[in-house]
Design a protein around this motif. Structure first.
Motif, PDB file in Angstrom:
ATOM      1  N   LYS A   1       0.850  -1.194   0.000  1.00  0.00           N
ATOM      2  CA  LYS A   1       0.000   0.000   0.000  1.00  0.00           C
ATOM      3  C   LYS A   1       0.890   1.249   0.000  1.00  0.00           C
ATOM      4  N   GLY A   2       0.543   2.210  -0.875  1.00  0.00           N
ATOM      5  CA  GLY A   2       1.299   3.455  -0.937  1.00  0.00           C
ATOM      6  C   GLY A   2       2.702   3.271  -1.475  1.00  0.00           C
ATOM      7  N   GLU A   3       2.880   2.310  -2.378  1.00  0.00           N
ATOM      8  CA  GLU A   3       4.195   2.027  -2.951  1.00  0.00           C
ATOM      9  C   GLU A   3       4.115   2.108  -4.472  1.00  0.00           C
ATOM     10  N   ILE A   4       5.207   2.543  -5.097  1.00  0.00           N
ATOM     11  CA  ILE A   4       5.311   2.538  -6.558  1.00  0.00           C
ATOM     12  C   ILE A   4       6.389   1.533  -6.949  1.00  0.00           C
ATOM     13  N   VAL A   5       5.986   0.516  -7.698  1.00  0.00           N
ATOM     14  CA  VAL A   5       6.916  -0.494  -8.209  1.00  0.00           C
ATOM     15  C   VAL A   5       7.012  -0.337  -9.725  1.00  0.00           C
ATOM     16  N   ALA A   6       8.209  -0.114 -10.220  1.00  0.00           N
ATOM     17  CA  ALA A   6       8.438  -0.034 -11.660  1.00  0.00           C
ATOM     18  C   ALA A   6       8.676  -1.433 -12.206  1.00  0.00           C
ATOM     19  N   VAL A   7       8.085  -1.727 -13.364  1.00  0.00           N
ATOM     20  CA  VAL A   7       8.285  -3.010 -14.040  1.00  0.00           C
ATOM     21  C   VAL A   7       9.038  -2.726 -15.332  1.00  0.00           C
ATOM     22  N   CYS A   8      10.262  -3.235 -15.426  1.00  0.00           N
ATOM     23  CA  CYS A   8      11.137  -2.929 -16.559  1.00  0.00           C
ATOM     24  C   CYS A   8      11.465  -4.197 -17.346  1.00  0.00           C
ATOM     25  N   GLY A   9      11.807  -3.994 -18.601  1.00  0.00           N
ATOM     26  CA  GLY A   9      12.179  -5.098 -19.470  1.00  0.00           C
ATOM     27  C   GLY A   9      12.073  -4.670 -20.912  1.00  0.00           C
TER      28      GLY A   9
ATOM     29  N   LYS B   1      23.155  -2.101 -14.083  1.00  0.00           N
ATOM     30  CA  LYS B   1      22.707  -3.419 -13.649  1.00  0.00           C
ATOM     31  C   LYS B   1      21.313  -3.725 -14.194  1.00  0.00           C
ATOM     32  N   LEU B   2      20.425  -2.719 -14.210  1.00  0.00           N
ATOM     33  CA  LEU B   2      19.076  -2.933 -14.748  1.00  0.00           C
ATOM     34  C   LEU B   2      19.123  -3.290 -16.225  1.00  0.00           C
ATOM     35  N   ILE B   3      19.922  -2.549 -16.984  1.00  0.00           N
ATOM     36  CA  ILE B   3      20.032  -2.821 -18.428  1.00  0.00           C
ATOM     37  C   ILE B   3      20.589  -4.215 -18.668  1.00  0.00           C
ATOM     38  N   GLU B   4      21.601  -4.592 -17.887  1.00  0.00           N
ATOM     39  CA  GLU B   4      22.187  -5.933 -18.028  1.00  0.00           C
ATOM     40  C   GLU B   4      21.141  -7.008 -17.741  1.00  0.00           C
ATOM     41  N   ASP B   5      20.311  -6.786 -16.716  1.00  0.00           N
ATOM     42  CA  ASP B   5      19.248  -7.743 -16.398  1.00  0.00           C
ATOM     43  C   ASP B   5      18.190  -7.795 -17.496  1.00  0.00           C
ATOM     44  N   MET B   6      17.876  -6.633 -18.077  1.00  0.00           N
ATOM     45  CA  MET B   6      16.828  -6.571 -19.095  1.00  0.00           C
ATOM     46  C   MET B   6      17.228  -7.251 -20.394  1.00  0.00           C
ATOM     47  N   VAL B   7      18.467  -7.037 -20.832  1.00  0.00           N
ATOM     48  CA  VAL B   7      18.875  -7.543 -22.148  1.00  0.00           C
ATOM     49  C   VAL B   7      19.705  -8.820 -22.053  1.00  0.00           C
ATOM     50  N   GLY B   8      20.143  -9.169 -20.837  1.00  0.00           N
ATOM     51  CA  GLY B   8      20.918 -10.397 -20.677  1.00  0.00           C
ATOM     52  C   GLY B   8      22.360 -10.256 -21.082  1.00  0.00           C
TER      53      GLY B   8
ATOM     54  N   VAL C   1      12.407  -6.547 -12.721  1.00  0.00           N
ATOM     55  CA  VAL C   1      12.843  -6.749 -14.105  1.00  0.00           C
ATOM     56  C   VAL C   1      12.323  -8.084 -14.633  1.00  0.00           C
ATOM     57  N   LEU C   2      11.727  -8.040 -15.841  1.00  0.00           N
ATOM     58  CA  LEU C   2      11.318  -9.245 -16.557  1.00  0.00           C
ATOM     59  C   LEU C   2      12.169  -9.378 -17.825  1.00  0.00           C
ATOM     60  N   ARG C   3      12.409 -10.613 -18.229  1.00  0.00           N
ATOM     61  CA  ARG C   3      13.103 -10.862 -19.502  1.00  0.00           C
ATOM     62  C   ARG C   3      12.580 -12.157 -20.103  1.00  0.00           C
ATOM     63  N   ASP C   4      12.155 -12.077 -21.362  1.00  0.00           N
ATOM     64  CA  ASP C   4      11.651 -13.258 -22.088  1.00  0.00           C
ATOM     65  C   ASP C   4      10.540 -13.959 -21.311  1.00  0.00           C
ATOM     66  N   GLY C   5       9.655 -13.162 -20.687  1.00  0.00           N
ATOM     67  CA  GLY C   5       8.511 -13.718 -19.982  1.00  0.00           C
ATOM     68  C   GLY C   5       8.811 -14.285 -18.608  1.00  0.00           C
ATOM     69  N   LYS C   6      10.047 -14.102 -18.137  1.00  0.00           N
ATOM     70  CA  LYS C   6      10.447 -14.653 -16.850  1.00  0.00           C
ATOM     71  C   LYS C   6      10.803 -13.539 -15.860  1.00  0.00           C
ATOM     72  N   TYR C   7      10.565 -13.816 -14.588  1.00  0.00           N
ATOM     73  CA  TYR C   7      11.016 -12.916 -13.527  1.00  0.00           C
ATOM     74  C   TYR C   7      12.534 -13.029 -13.402  1.00  0.00           C
ATOM     75  N   ILE C   8      13.215 -11.865 -13.382  1.00  0.00           N
ATOM     76  CA  ILE C   8      14.675 -11.868 -13.283  1.00  0.00           C
ATOM     77  C   ILE C   8      15.158 -11.349 -11.942  1.00  0.00           C
ATOM     78  N   SER C   9      14.637 -10.189 -11.512  1.00  0.00           N
ATOM     79  CA  SER C   9      15.170  -9.583 -10.285  1.00  0.00           C
ATOM     80  C   SER C   9      14.242  -8.499  -9.767  1.00  0.00           C
ATOM     81  N   THR C  10      14.414  -8.173  -8.503  1.00  0.00           N
ATOM     82  CA  THR C  10      13.752  -7.012  -7.891  1.00  0.00           C
ATOM     83  C   THR C  10      14.785  -6.278  -7.036  1.00  0.00           C
ATOM     84  N   TYR C  11      14.816  -4.959  -7.180  1.00  0.00           N
ATOM     85  CA  TYR C  11      15.768  -4.147  -6.433  1.00  0.00           C
ATOM     86  C   TYR C  11      15.047  -3.058  -5.654  1.00  0.00           C
ATOM     87  N   ASP C  12      15.567  -2.724  -4.496  1.00  0.00           N
ATOM     88  CA  ASP C  12      15.237  -1.458  -3.862  1.00  0.00           C
ATOM     89  C   ASP C  12      15.897  -0.381  -4.723  1.00  0.00           C
TER      90      ASP C  12
END
Length: 505
Positions: free
Chosen positions: A28-36, A234-241, A215-226
């Motif tokens: 509640k009262g949180e913003i979560v970004a979903v990237c990929g 690190k986000l870009i590396e997780d997104m594109v592999g 972060v999602l990649r190819d339909g799979k969960y990859i990571s979550t960061y504070d």
């Protein structure tokens, strides 16, 4: 306890897994970004959450306040307090702003009649929330710009007092100032306890607005960061592999040779009589140069490009020269023959034919090269299309794949291939990376650089300042249809561009 929790969400389209045991949670009262990257499954996941998956059927579990839910329609999701704002604007263009805001919940007065006075007054308050104070509730939505329509969609969702707000690329059509207003609004909603799922390719926004990043990649969960512990690398590396070492591969290729000259160009305003939306504009573009065109929405950037490519011709005055020779062309087809290409900001509307294949779209502007009179040389068409598909590394099962089934980045590559196949001398680029993920952006930038190295002159408009400043050799700033400033690469800064674009004249 989480207000929203997704466990092992799996979604199949025939034999293809669009989502594979994806997990995500939201407080509640949180913003979560979903990237990929495009195709990572972000939008598919959001459609399941909002009950707007047109095909239905998924495996896994959705919990709201610990109670399992299954949404078969958007109405089901709305009853649980979930509202989604789509990247594709879905408004009724021939209805008024107020009617769109209160669609399905029109305010009634005595005897069941519509209380227009109350509804318009409430609409005015809702418009002010998203910075649209200048818009009248009685205006038809079709008179609004794309960015204004997007902000209207956001206002409509907020009016429903959601507990969870899902936003899919909400700023893709917004200017920097409009984006700042939206982010401020979301921060205010967060303070009131509203939770948000925020999809964006713009990492600067993500780091400013999000509490956590998944972060999602190819339909799979990859990571979550504070967010405080995450880095863009690190986000870009997780997104594109993989690691992207150079985001903007800029090499200066500009020469002194004049390629395009525009003198005193005027384009009449489509709605305001006796006013020009492009007002006595003059500039030059040199061989191998990438010339940046900056300005806020309504400054006249797209209208200038439309006039140059003869998409707009009625009432347009001024002179245009290509390689020193006056342009006498009167249609886009004739401009193409003269050596000009144009990639518009809305690729879905007028960039490609979605129901046609990669091959058919790629050769669309070069039919004279692959035909003998009225007979198409199918073998030559296939060879050329395959050649450019390989050259631009278009990711698809084959060149017979329909373009509508490609990611945004690969769709843009198909459009680039279409123009590269012509006798291209000047390319007009209007928001070339809008709605494209970070990996594809780096590839598009490389292609722009390669074209400049071949001597092609490029006029590029973009609302993303870092992109514009990194990729261009020189900069023009439009405001109220006029060029207000010009900067070299060594002079330019975001602050200088914004100052010139926003100054009151």
């Amino acid at each position: 306890m989480y207000i929203l929790e997704l466990n092992h969400i799996t979604k199949k389209f025939i034999s293809v897994k669009a989502l594979d045991r994806v997990k995500l949670n939201l407080k509640k009262g949180e913003i979560v970004a979903v990237c990929g990257e495009n195709g990572a499954g972000k939008s598919t996941l959001m459609k399941i959450i909002s009950g707007s998956d047109p095909f239905g059927g998924y495996e896994g579990q959705i919990l709201m306040d610990g109670e399992e839910k299954r949404f078969h329609s958007t109405r089901d999701a709305e009853k649980s307090g979930i509202e989604m704002i789509y990247q594709e604007i879905s408004l009724h263009l021939d209805l008024s702003v107020a009617e769109n805001l209160f669609m399905g919940k029109l305010l009634r007065g005595r005897f069941g009649t519509i209380n227009w006075k109350k509804m318009n007054a409430d609409a005015k308050e809702a418009l002010a929330l998203v910075g649209l104070e200048q818009i009248e509730p009685t205006q038809k939505v079709k008179t609004l710009s794309t960015s204004q329509q997007q902000l209207l969609s956001i206002a409509r969702a907020i009016l429903k007092n959601p507990r969870v707000l899902v936003l899919d690329e909400p700023t893709s059509a917004l200017t920097q100032s409009e984006t700042e207003k939206l982010l401020g609004l979301l921060k205010g909603l967060r303070e009131k306890g509203v939770s948000c799922l925020y999809i964006s390719h713009k990492l600067k926004e993500v780091f400013e607005i999000a509490d956590r990043i998944t972060v999602l990649r190819d339909g799979k969960y990859i990571s979550t960061y504070d967010t405080r512990e995450a880095t863009s690398e690190k986000l870009i590396e997780d997104m594109v592999g993989r690691k992207i070492n150079v985001m903007y591969p800029k090499v200066c290729c500009a020469t002194e040779e004049e390629l395009l000259r525009v003198e005193d160009l005027c384009v009449p305003h489509p709605y305001m009589k006796d006013k020009n939306i492009v007002d006595h504009v003059s500039f030059t573009l040199h061989k191998g140069e990438v010339l940046g065109l900056a300005g806020l929405v309504g400054a006249g950037r797209s209208e200038l490009m439309d006039a140059l490519f003869k998409v707009t011709a009625e009432g347009v005055t001024g002179k245009v020269f290509l390689a020193g020779k006056p342009v006498t062309a009167e249609t886009p087809k004739q401009m193409k023959a003269a050596g000009m290409g144009y990639i518009t900001e809305d690729r879905k509307k007028n960039g490609y034919i979605g129901s046609a294949s990669i091959m058919e779209n790629t050769t669309l502007a070069s039919l004279d090269q692959i035909s003998n009179g009225k007979v198409l040389n199918a073998r030559k068409e296939r060879l050329l299309a395959q050649q450019y598909s390989d050259l631009l590394a278009i990711k698809a099962p084959g060149i017979d794949t329909h373009v509508v089934n490609l990611s945004g980045g690969n769709q843009q590559k198909v459009i680039l291939a279409k123009w590269m196949m012509t006798n291209l001398r000047v390319l007009l680029l209007d928001e070339p990376t809008r709605g494209i993920d970070v990996g594809a952006k780096a590839e598009i930038y490389k292609l722009i650089n390669n074209m400049a190295q071949k001597g092609i002159g490029i006029l590029m408009a973009s609302s993303e300042m870092p992109e514009l400043i990194a990729m261009c050799d020189r900069f023009l700033v439009l405001s109220e249809g006029k060029i207000r400033a010009e900067f070299t690469k060594s002079e330019v800064s975001q602050e200088k561009i914004m100052a010139a674009a926003t100054v009151v004249h």
